[in-house]
Design a protein around this motif. Structure first.
Motif, short mmCIF file in Angstrom:
data_model
loop_
_atom_site.label_atom_id
_atom_site.label_comp_id
_atom_site.label_asym_id
_atom_site.label_seq_id
_atom_site.Cartn_x
_atom_site.Cartn_y
_atom_site.Cartn_z
N ARG A 1 0.82 -1.22 0.00
CA ARG A 1 0.00 0.00 0.00
C ARG A 1 0.85 1.27 0.00
NH1 ARG A 1 -4.53 -2.23 4.04
NH2 ARG A 1 -5.37 -3.80 2.61
N THR B 1 -4.09 6.57 -2.86
CA THR B 1 -5.52 6.37 -3.09
C THR B 1 -6.30 7.66 -2.79
OG1 THR B 1 -5.13 4.17 -2.20
CG2 THR B 1 -7.40 4.76 -2.69
N PHE C 1 -10.40 9.29 -2.82
CA PHE C 1 -11.82 8.92 -2.88
C PHE C 1 -12.69 10.13 -3.17
CE2 PHE C 1 -9.79 5.87 -0.08
CZ PHE C 1 -10.24 4.67 -0.62
N ARG D 1 -11.86 12.16 2.57
CA ARG D 1 -11.35 11.47 3.76
C ARG D 1 -10.19 12.19 4.43
NH1 ARG D 1 -12.27 5.10 2.32
NH2 ARG D 1 -14.24 5.45 1.29
N LEU D 2 -10.35 13.49 4.64
CA LEU D 2 -9.33 14.24 5.38
C LEU D 2 -9.65 14.17 6.87
CD1 LEU D 2 -9.10 17.36 3.06
CD2 LEU D 2 -7.69 15.29 3.03
N LEU D 3 -8.63 14.36 7.69
CA LEU D 3 -8.87 14.40 9.13
C LEU D 3 -9.24 15.83 9.51
CD1 LEU D 3 -5.86 12.19 10.22
CD2 LEU D 3 -8.25 11.55 10.04
N PRO D 4 -10.45 16.03 10.03
CA PRO D 4 -10.97 17.39 10.21
C PRO D 4 -10.23 18.19 11.28
CG PRO D 4 -12.47 15.77 11.16
CD PRO D 4 -11.41 15.00 10.43
N ASN D 5 -9.56 17.49 12.20
CA ASN D 5 -8.90 18.22 13.29
C ASN D 5 -7.42 18.48 13.00
OD1 ASN D 5 -8.35 15.54 13.35
ND2 ASN D 5 -8.42 15.33 15.58
N PHE E 1 0.73 13.36 7.86
CA PHE E 1 0.26 12.17 8.57
C PHE E 1 0.59 10.89 7.80
CE2 PHE E 1 -3.23 9.21 9.74
CZ PHE E 1 -3.02 9.16 11.11
N ALA E 2 0.37 10.95 6.48
CA ALA E 2 0.60 9.76 5.66
C ALA E 2 2.06 9.32 5.71
CB ALA E 2 0.20 10.04 4.22
N VAL F 1 3.05 8.05 9.69
CA VAL F 1 2.62 6.72 10.14
C VAL F 1 3.33 5.59 9.41
CG1 VAL F 1 0.36 7.59 10.82
CG2 VAL F 1 0.64 6.57 8.57
N ARG G 1 -1.86 14.04 -0.31
CA ARG G 1 -1.59 12.99 0.67
C ARG G 1 -1.31 11.65 -0.02
NH1 ARG G 1 -6.35 11.84 4.63
NH2 ARG G 1 -7.19 10.88 2.74
N LYS H 1 -11.46 7.03 11.54
CA LYS H 1 -10.98 7.76 10.37
C LYS H 1 -9.47 7.66 10.23
CE LYS H 1 -13.49 11.34 8.33
NZ LYS H 1 -13.90 12.73 8.18
N ILE I 1 -7.20 5.73 7.31
CA ILE I 1 -6.15 6.34 6.50
C ILE I 1 -4.82 5.64 6.72
CG2 ILE I 1 -4.81 8.46 6.21
CD1 ILE I 1 -7.53 9.89 6.92
N LEU J 1 -4.71 2.61 4.71
CA LEU J 1 -4.65 2.94 3.30
C LEU J 1 -3.24 3.34 2.86
CD1 LEU J 1 -6.98 2.98 1.34
CD2 LEU J 1 -7.01 5.47 1.55
N VAL J 2 -2.55 4.12 3.69
CA VAL J 2 -1.23 4.59 3.29
C VAL J 2 -0.15 3.59 3.68
CG1 VAL J 2 -1.90 7.00 3.38
CG2 VAL J 2 -0.80 5.95 5.37
N GLY J 3 -0.53 2.47 4.30
CA GLY J 3 0.44 1.40 4.54
C GLY J 3 1.17 1.46 5.86
N ALA J 4 0.50 1.98 6.91
CA ALA J 4 1.10 1.90 8.23
C ALA J 4 1.05 0.44 8.68
CB ALA J 4 0.35 2.78 9.23
N TYR K 1 2.14 -0.46 14.27
CA TYR K 1 2.07 0.98 14.46
C TYR K 1 0.64 1.41 14.77
CZ TYR K 1 3.10 5.88 13.77
OH TYR K 1 3.26 7.23 13.96
#
Ligand SMILES: Nc1ncnc2c1ncn2[C@@H]1O[C@H](COP(=O)(O)OP(=O)(O)OP(=O)(O)O)[C@@H](O)[C@H]1O
Ligand SMILES: [Mg+2]
Lengths: 229, 303
Positions: A79, A84, A86, A90-94, A103-104, A107, A151, B209, B213, B216-219, B223
Motif C-alpha cells: 500500500r 488512493t 476517494f 477522507r481528510l482528518l478534520p482536526n 500524517f501519511a 505513520v 496525501r 478515520k 487512513i 490505506l497509506v500502509g502503516a 504501528y
C-alpha cells in the motif's frame, strides 16, 4: 504494473459475482479510466488492487507480485506504493492541510527532515502553496480533493488509484483535478480512475475499461465514456 | 519509528475515554489487590508449614542430653539415628523425609522470637539445647499409625509430634480465605476484561478515520495497534501501582508493625513475599490488558 488474470470476486453472502473472470493488463505509466454503471464492479476492482479483499478465484498482480498470495504483514508495504483518492476526500478534520499530508508519511515512519521537505513540495505541486495551515473545512471541495491527492502522492507512489475523485465537484473544478492527475501521470505514476463523469472521459481520450455486471465489455486505448458511434 | 503520533494519540485516548479508563483502573485495583492478598496468604501458610509442619507432616524428635523423655540418656548416637532413618525409609506410609539439625531448629526459633532475644550473655536457649528432628511426609494424611508406632519405641527417639489435628483448622481457614479472595478476584478480572474490551471498542470507533487512513497509506499493524497497547498498559500499570500500595500498606501496617510483635505463634511473611505478590500481580495486569487489546485490535483493525 497491474494485471488481472481470470479474476472473480463474489462477496460473502452474495449470489452474483461482483467481478466475473476479469482479464485486464495495465502497463507502467498508463492512465486508465474504469467506467460502468453503478454496481458494475469498479470499486471492487480497485479494492482488489489495494488488497482490501482477495479475489475469490484468479490472480491479481501488482508491480510483478501476485498480491493475493502476499503475507499479511507485507500488505502495508504494497500500500505504500499505491496512493488512493476517494470521492469523499477522507481528510482528518482536526488536522491542518499540512498535517493531513504529513500524517501519511509519519505513520509509515518517514523521517522528520523528509517530511518537512516533501509536504510543502507536494502542496506546491497540487496548487495549494500557502494554504498549508488551513483546516480542511476552510477549503473548497476542489481544494480538499487536492489535499487528498497531495496525501496520496506525497510518498511518490508507483500507482495512483482514484475512485470517483470528481464525484462531488462541479465541472470546472473537476477539470482542474483532472489536469493535476494528468500531470502526476506524466511524471511517471500509473493512474487508475473509476468514474461516472462522461465529460471528463470524453475529453481526456485515455484508455477506457468498461465494466458491466462484473464483466469487461470494452477495453479501448483512446476511448470515450460511451461506445463510439 | 515516529512515536510523536503514538504518544499524542496516547494522551488524547486517555483523556477521551477518561471515565472508562477510571473504571478499568478501579476494577483492576480491587481485583489485583485480592489476587495479591491471596498470594500473601499462600506465603503465610508456607511460613507456618515450615515451622509447624504441613497437613501431611509428622515430626520425630530425637534424644538430647537433657531430654524431657527419661528414656533418653544422651544425645542420639549416629547408629540410633541411622536405625530411625532406615525404619522411616522402609515404611510404606512415608512419601519422603528430611532431617533438621539442632542448629537449624535453633535458627527457626530465633526467627520466630526475634534474633535480639538471643544476644547477650544469658540467652533463653542455645543450639545445644534444641532437639534434632526428622520430618516425615505422609503419602496419605489418614494413614500415619504404622509409622508412628514403628518409630516411637526406637532407641534415640524422644517423641513423635503430630499436630495435624490442631493445625488442620488453621490451615483450612487460611486456605478458605485465600480461595475466597481468588474467587472474588476471578469475577473482577472478568469485569476488567470486559471493560478493557469496551474501552478498545470505543477507542477504535473514535479513531476509525485515522485508522482507515493509516491502513490505506500502509502503516504497519504494529504501528496502528501501538496507541491502543500503550493505553491499555498505562491503565494496567496505574492499577498495579494502586494494588502494590495497598498490599505494601497491609503488610507494613498490619503484619510488620502489629502482628509480628504481638502474635508469636508462627514466623510471619517478610518484604520478599510482598515483592513476589506485586510481581505476579503485574504479570496478571499486563496479561489482562494486553491480550484483549491484541485480540480486539486484530478484529477492529483488520489489514
Ligand atoms: N462489501 C460488500 N459486500 C457485499 N456486496 C458488495 C460489497 N461491496 C460491493 N458489493 C456489491 O458488489 C457489486 C459491485 O459493487 P461496486 O462497489 O464494485 O460497484 P461500483 O461499480 O463501484 O458502483 P458505484 O458506481 O455505485 O460506486 C454490487 O452489486 C454491490 O452491491
Ligand atoms: Mg464505487
Amino acid at each position: 504494473m497491474i494485471r488481472f488474470e481470470k479474476v472473480t470476486k463474489t462477496y460473502a453472502g452474495q449470489a452474483r459475482a461482483a467481478l466475473d473472470q476479469i482479464n485486464v493488463d495495465i502497463e507502467k505509466g498508463e492512465f486508465v479510466f474504469l467506467v460502468g454503471t453503478s454496481g458494475s464492479g469498479k470499486s471492487t476492482f480497485l479494492r482488489l488492487v489495494l488488497r482490501e479483499y482477495r479475489p475469490t478465484s484468479g490472480r491479481v498482480y501488482v508491480a510483478g507480485k501476485e498480491i493475493n498470495r502476499l503475507a499479511g504483514w507485507k500488505v502495508p508495504g504494497l500500500r505504500r506504493q499505491i496512493g488512493t483518492v476517494f470521492q469523499d476526500f477522507r481528510l482528518l478534520p482536526n488536522k491542518t492541510v499540512s498535517e493531513n499530508v504529513a500524517f501519511a508519511l509519519q505513520v509509515i515512519g518517514r523521517s522528520r527532515s523528509y517530511i518537512d521537505k516533501a509536504v510543502p513540495e507536494t502542496l506546491d505541486l497540487v496548487g495549494l502553496d500557502g494554504k498549508g495551515d488551513r483546516m480542511p473545512d476552510e477549503l473548497s471541495g476542489g481544494e480538499q480533493q487536492r489535499v487528498a491527492i497531495a496525501r496520496a502522492y506525497v510518498n511518490r507512489p508507483m500507482i495512483l488509484i482514484a475512485d470517483e475523485p470528481t464525484g462531488n465537484l462541479d465541472p470546472t473544478t473537476s477539470v482542474g483535478i483532472m489536469k493535476l492527475l494528468d500531470r502526476i501521470n506524466r511524471a511517471g505514476t500509473t493512474v487508475l480512475m473509476a468514474t461516472h463523469d462522461a465529460g471528463i472521459v470524453d475529453q481526456m481520450r485515455k484508455r477506457v475499461v468498461e465494466l458491466e455486471d462484473g464483466v469487461v465489455v470494452r477495453d479501448q486505448t483512446r476511448g470515450g465514456y460511451g461506445l463510439e458511434q | 519509528m515516529h512515536l510523536r503520533y503514538v504518544f499524542s494519540e496516547l494522551g488524547q485516548g486517555l483523556r477521551r475515554n477518561l471515565s472508562m479508563h477510571v473504571a478499568v483502573v478501579l476494577t483492576l485495583f480491587v481485583s489485583l489487590t485480592l489476587v495479591g492478598l491471596g498470594f500473601l496468604l499462600n506465603e503465610q501458610t508456607k511460613e507456618a508449614e515450615d515451622y509447624w509442619g504441613s497437613q501431611l507432616q509428622i515430626t520425630v524428635f530425637l534424644c538430647t542430653e537433657n531430654d524431657p523423655n527419661v528414656k533418653c540418656v544422651s544425645d542420639v548416637t549416629d547408629a540410633q539415628r541411622d536405625a530411625v532413618l532406615k525404619v522411616v525409609e522402609d515404611n510404606p506410609e512415608v512419601a519422603g523425609h528430611h532431617e533438621e539439625s539442632k542448629q537449624e531448629a535453633f535458627d527457626k526459633v530465633k526467627k520466630l522470637l526475634g534474633e535480639d532475644l538471643f544476644e547477650g550473655p544469658n540467652p533463653p536457649a542455645t543450639a545445644e539445647a534444641m532437639q534434632e528432628t526428622v520430618w516425615i511426609e505422609l503419602k496419605d494424611p489418614k494413614e500415619y499409625e504404622g509409622i508412628v508406632s514403628a518409630v516411637i519405641g526406637l532407641d534415640g527417639v524422644s517423641g513423635v509430634r503430630d499436630l495435624r489435628d490442631e493445625l488442620d483448622p488453621i490451615y483450612s481457614s487460611i486456605d478458605a480465605l485465600k480461595y475466597g479472595a481468588w474467587g472474588i478476584a476471578i469475577f473482577l478480572v472478568l469485569a476488567a476484561l470486559l471493560l478493557v474490551g469496551n474501552t478498545i471498542r470505543l477507542a477504535a470507533f473514535a479513531r476509525r478515520k485515522e485508522i482507515g487512513i493509516m491502513r490505506l497509506v500502509g502503516a504497519s499493524s504494529l504501528y496502528i495497534t501501538l496507541p491502543f497497547l500503550l493505553e491499555a498498559l498505562v491503565t494496567a500499570l496505574i492499577g498495579v501501582a494502586l494494588a502494590a500500595t495497598a498490599l505494601l500498606s497491609f503488610w507494613f501496617f498490619v503484619i510488620d508493625q502489629q502482628v509480628r510483635g504481638k502474635i508469636r505463634i508462627t514466623p510471619w511473611i517478610g518484604f520478599d513475599a510482598v515483592v513476589g505478590a506485586v510481581f505476579w500481580v503485574t504479570v496478571l495486569a499486563v496479561v489482562i490488558s494486553v491480550v484483549p487489546t491484541l485480540l480486539l485490535t486484530r478484529k477492529y483493525i483488520k489489514v
